[in-house]
Design an enzyme around this catalytic site. Structure first.
Site, PDB file in Angstrom:
ATOM      1  N   GLU A   1      42.876  33.438  44.747  1.00 16.44           N
ATOM      2  CA  GLU A   1      41.713  32.692  45.244  1.00 16.44           C
ATOM      3  C   GLU A   1      41.889  31.205  44.901  1.00 16.44           C
ATOM      4  O   GLU A   1      42.373  30.872  43.808  1.00 16.44           O
ATOM      5  CB  GLU A   1      40.489  33.278  44.513  1.00 16.44           C
ATOM      6  CG  GLU A   1      39.145  32.700  44.880  1.00 16.44           C
ATOM      7  CD  GLU A   1      38.018  33.336  44.026  1.00 16.44           C
ATOM      8  OE1 GLU A   1      38.323  34.078  43.050  1.00 16.44           O
ATOM      9  OE2 GLU A   1      36.833  33.081  44.342  1.00 16.44           O
TER      10      GLU A   1
ATOM     11  N   LYS B   1      34.163  34.190  51.620  1.00 16.97           N
ATOM     12  CA  LYS B   1      33.647  35.073  50.566  1.00 16.97           C
ATOM     13  C   LYS B   1      32.137  35.279  50.699  1.00 16.97           C
ATOM     14  O   LYS B   1      31.369  34.305  50.744  1.00 16.97           O
ATOM     15  CB  LYS B   1      33.963  34.441  49.208  1.00 16.97           C
ATOM     16  CG  LYS B   1      33.717  35.320  48.006  1.00 16.97           C
ATOM     17  CD  LYS B   1      34.214  34.598  46.721  1.00 16.97           C
ATOM     18  CE  LYS B   1      34.066  35.445  45.481  1.00 16.97           C
ATOM     19  NZ  LYS B   1      34.554  34.715  44.270  1.00 16.97           N
TER      20      LYS B   1
ATOM     21  N   CYS C   1      37.851  38.400  45.076  1.00 15.13           N
ATOM     22  CA  CYS C   1      37.354  38.507  43.704  1.00 15.13           C
ATOM     23  C   CYS C   1      36.065  39.338  43.591  1.00 15.13           C
ATOM     24  O   CYS C   1      36.100  40.550  43.751  1.00 15.13           O
ATOM     25  CB  CYS C   1      37.190  37.106  43.119  1.00 15.13           C
ATOM     26  SG  CYS C   1      37.198  37.063  41.302  1.00 15.13           S
TER      27      CYS C   1
END
Lengths: 278, 278
Positions: free
Chosen positions: A41, A112, A145
């Site tokens: 990321e 995200k 994540c």
């Protein structure tokens, strides 16, 4: 299909050096025969931004130099690249994004959807579910994540046919690691077991503005086996995977990990944005 | 709140001896100060039935001697009892059930919704989602064995306010155990992490008609820590838990394990009984 997940130490704000670092990791993966490489990321900007302004200054559009470089490298090194970038989108919003690139083309941009802590001050959350991308190697699901802590999101990827779930990640070390496995590896392994998919997770390392990182880079097999040893510091892990194994959802003569679901009983999962008061 | 999970070796078909075995385990838990005891799945009938007829012969109704005994014992030993029984329901169907008993009352009967392998030949699956039961000690969610491999089911329990998820289980040993943790403990720990709940799992042991068992009896804390050591053979594990910790879903200053969900993105989870063709 050979997968490499690279664990990198980006230095916050050093865009050019971090681009070179990521490019070198991809080149090294290609030398090692990788068909697909996963980068962490935000691997070019760094993570621990002072404020939203700093993130914006370090963001770049999808046609910016990082992704331009990855597109070229995907052709030169004949490799599928999945990596995390600090994106400035077409509407001028800053996103925590991951891209999937093959043969010089950006096959997908995922923003995200589940933001962690101060990311909420910095990024606009994505409004599309994590995607499954048809690469020439495998169907690749993408989460970033904290997304991977939402079993609903991982399940959706499996239901949409993902054979490999790629997870660019930056896991800050918040408390002593669980023994015998840190939570970030427990969860990756569980995602692999319950969905019968591969999970390829690339974490970061290195102290950044006082924050340390778990370094939970790993590749898990559909049975949950961790195929890789842990890396301390910068490095990478590698495994050869068979996407056909991830298409096999049978668990026994009479069981199938996905077909055995009882979605008619799961209404509450998707129905309401608020939980029942506890 | 002190929880004991008992790992038992029922002998198939020996109903009276198995009732005594379960009663002794509950009594021992009470002596150890337990407020709540979890017994394995099908802990009075045994598991590896020859056929549906044998299961039916070993089944008993909710007002049968096993649950009658547990009701009396819940009063005598002042303990909440959660255990698995081979149930003959009011319509004459055979169910793989778990009951929650406190103060002489059956607070809930849950019929396993996700059946494993030959259970499909023997049991009628449940058509209600796993329940959350208000005991005087805590809100207790209940799932049985394979149910716990469906993150949707575990998530539903957390959304409905479960502080402890009790899992009577019979995990056949199907392949070499994962290292460093068997899948059944990985999954329990992950359920605890992603939902911030306690998981109290009671497995069985002992060879039965050629089948061995994982013995994955354990109690996991909301952070995922396994609070107990593994038991080999018959025995039990014990932990003191604080339900208030499981009501705290905050993960950081700006994160909440349940409120951060994006249910508007999870439509596919509950919408369709069939997966997208892979």
């Amino acid at each position: 299909v050979r997968i490499v997940c690279a664990q990198l130490w980006p230095r916050i704000g050093e865009l050019e050096a971090n681009r070179e670092r990521a490019a070198a990791a991809v080149a090294l993966a290609a030398v090692d025969g990788a068909d697909l490489v996963v980068l962490p990321e935000l691997c070019v900007s760094g993570y621990v931004f002072e404020d939203a302004g700093e993130a914006r200054r370090l963001a770049e559009p999808i046609d910016g130099p990082t992704i331009e470089g990855w597109r070229e490298q995907s052709v030169r090194d004949r490799i599928v690249i999945i990596g995390g970038v600090c994106e400035l989108d077409d509407d001028g919003r800053v996103r925590n994004s991951a891209v999937v690139i093959e043969g010089g083309e950006v096959l997908a941009v995922y923003r995200k959807a589940h933001l962690w802590d101060r990311e909420k001050l910095v990024f606009e959350p994505g409004d599309e579910p994590p995607p499954v991308v048809e690469t020439s190697l495998a169907k690749v699901g993408v989460g970033i994540c904290y997304d991977s802590q939402f079993p609903e999101a991982m399940r959706m990827l499996a239901l949409a046919g993902a054979e490999v779930i790629a997870v660019p990640t930056n896991n800050p070390l918040l408390s002593p690691e669980l023994e015998p496995l840190p939570g970030e590896l427990l969860m990756a392994s569980t995602t692999a077991i319950v969905n019968r998919v591969y999970v390829a997770q690339a974490d970061r390392t290195g102290l950044e503005r006082g924050v340390e990182w778990v370094g939970a880079t790993a590749i898990a097999a559909p049975g949950g086996q961790l195929l890789t040893e842990r890396v301390r510091g910068e490095g990478s892990v590698r495994a050869d995977v068979d996407p056909a194994l991830a298409r096999e959802k049978r668990l026994s003569e009479r069981n199938d990990a996905l077909a055995d679901r009882r979605p008619e009983l799961y209404g509450a999962i998707a129905a309401s944005p608020l939980r029942t008061p506890g």
